[in-house]
Write an enzyme that holds these catalytic residues in place. Sequence first.
Site, PDB file in Angstrom:
ATOM      1  N   HIS A  97      13.139  -6.235  40.264  1.00  0.00           N
ATOM      2  CA  HIS A  97      12.120  -7.276  40.319  1.00  0.00           C
ATOM      3  C   HIS A  97      12.713  -8.640  39.953  1.00  0.00           C
ATOM      4  O   HIS A  97      13.397  -8.783  38.946  1.00  0.00           O
ATOM      5  CB  HIS A  97      10.973  -6.958  39.360  1.00  0.00           C
ATOM      6  CG  HIS A  97       9.747  -7.769  39.623  1.00  0.00           C
ATOM      7  ND1 HIS A  97       8.744  -7.356  40.463  1.00  0.00           N
ATOM      8  CD2 HIS A  97       9.360  -8.990  39.177  1.00  0.00           C
ATOM      9  CE1 HIS A  97       7.805  -8.275  40.518  1.00  0.00           C
ATOM     10  NE2 HIS A  97       8.159  -9.278  39.748  1.00  0.00           N
ATOM     11  N   SER A 120       6.442 -11.501  43.980  1.00  0.00           N
ATOM     12  CA  SER A 120       5.856 -11.059  42.717  1.00  0.00           C
ATOM     13  C   SER A 120       4.364 -11.381  42.673  1.00  0.00           C
ATOM     14  O   SER A 120       3.625 -10.981  43.572  1.00  0.00           O
ATOM     15  CB  SER A 120       6.615 -11.704  41.547  1.00  0.00           C
ATOM     16  OG  SER A 120       6.215 -11.169  40.322  1.00  0.00           O
ATOM     17  N   ASP A 126      12.091  -1.557  40.552  1.00  0.00           N
ATOM     18  CA  ASP A 126      11.043  -2.523  40.249  1.00  0.00           C
ATOM     19  C   ASP A 126       9.831  -1.797  39.692  1.00  0.00           C
ATOM     20  O   ASP A 126       9.381  -0.801  40.278  1.00  0.00           O
ATOM     21  CB  ASP A 126      10.669  -3.286  41.529  1.00  0.00           C
ATOM     22  CG  ASP A 126       9.489  -4.235  41.355  1.00  0.00           C
ATOM     23  OD1 ASP A 126       9.170  -4.578  40.202  1.00  0.00           O
ATOM     24  OD2 ASP A 126       8.900  -4.619  42.378  1.00  0.00           O
TER      25      ASP A 126
END
Length: 407
Positions: free
Chosen positions: A377, A193, A347
Amino acid sequence: MVVLVLIVLAAACVLVLGVGLWVVCSHFFTTDIPAAISHPVKLRVLHCLFQLLVTWGTIFEKLRICSMPQFVRFIHDLYPVKKEPDVAVKDLRFGTIPVKLYWPKASTCTLRPGIVFYHGGGAAFGSLKTHYHICCRLSKESDSVVLAVGYRKLPKHKFPVMITDCLVATIHFLKTLNAYGVDPARVVICGDSVGGGIVSVICQKLVKRPDLPQIRAQILIYAGLHALDFQLPSFQQNRNVPLLSLKYAFYCLCSYLDFSPSWERTLMSGAHLPVHVWEKYRKWLGSENIPERFKKRGYRPMPREPLNEDAYLETSTVLEVTCSPLIAEDDVVSRLPEACIVSCEYDLLRDHSLLYKKRLEELGVPVTWHHMEDGFHGVLSTLDLGFFHFPCSTRILDAMAHFIKGL
């Protein structure tokens, strides 16, 4: 007195039930759970729990008890850590920066690969503890020394503190590899991330440091790599998919870069940047760089609105490469190390990975790409969450370990 206590308890129960009910109703009205995701009910429950933490954190923030990110971090760090019998762990400090070192207990007569890991969480959440099991498994399965960096976070610490902390810790590690039994020719930088975005930034900075061991490879797990275009196909398709909705992404962006939340609509419409900027970066950011198969779930090109000069002046930080490493010049990107990129279909940031992959490949940088068709995600963080474990998280970790062992 007893009556007063009972009234307070009753009011507290009503408040708790009311907040819980609001979170559940809000989830069903505002959240999309794609049918292709394995265990959709599990994801619904996980997202409701996360939203419950955020909601209570927001209430405490309004009451000036503590900030929302601090409350969420406090709660998620209460989750017990399961010790890995085959991996040794040590807490250290590089200056004032907390780090955690992991290495296999099995003896070896050779130097091991070294991995510097930056955890995700949007600069607001996540910690050394939330990624403890990930780093343990990565160390064990790749037979590597892993250094996890505990960088400072919101709300007290904004851009570029997180990057500075990670850079300082990484340089310290590179200068002391012998002390940890690490092969200087096999140092990898890895992150998920926002941590994946830091990976790209740090790699770009370190190519200018010939005095340090060169980074052998970079691993980016559903990374955030720029803050310019919010109308890419994945943003339209996955704007309400957990665990990263568009609303939460803007919260993290505005908090980290210290932008006014009132600019959200302006940023969404592209009115925060002048035409010449869009033209300059279209060759790298344009939706035409996204393969057509990733547009089949729905994509409608949106016209840019006229420039809002005030927004441009206040948000131009997004044009800095430390904020948007995807727009670094070719002479920098072409010198970056080999990459392993993991993207997830559901995502919000999926297309960041696709654009980065294309840039690297066009400039001759070797890329190993893994796309998780059922991924979302934050899924890697479910690796050790028991009931909330998703098989996709294991596949991602296996891909990372396989890549490192092949270096």
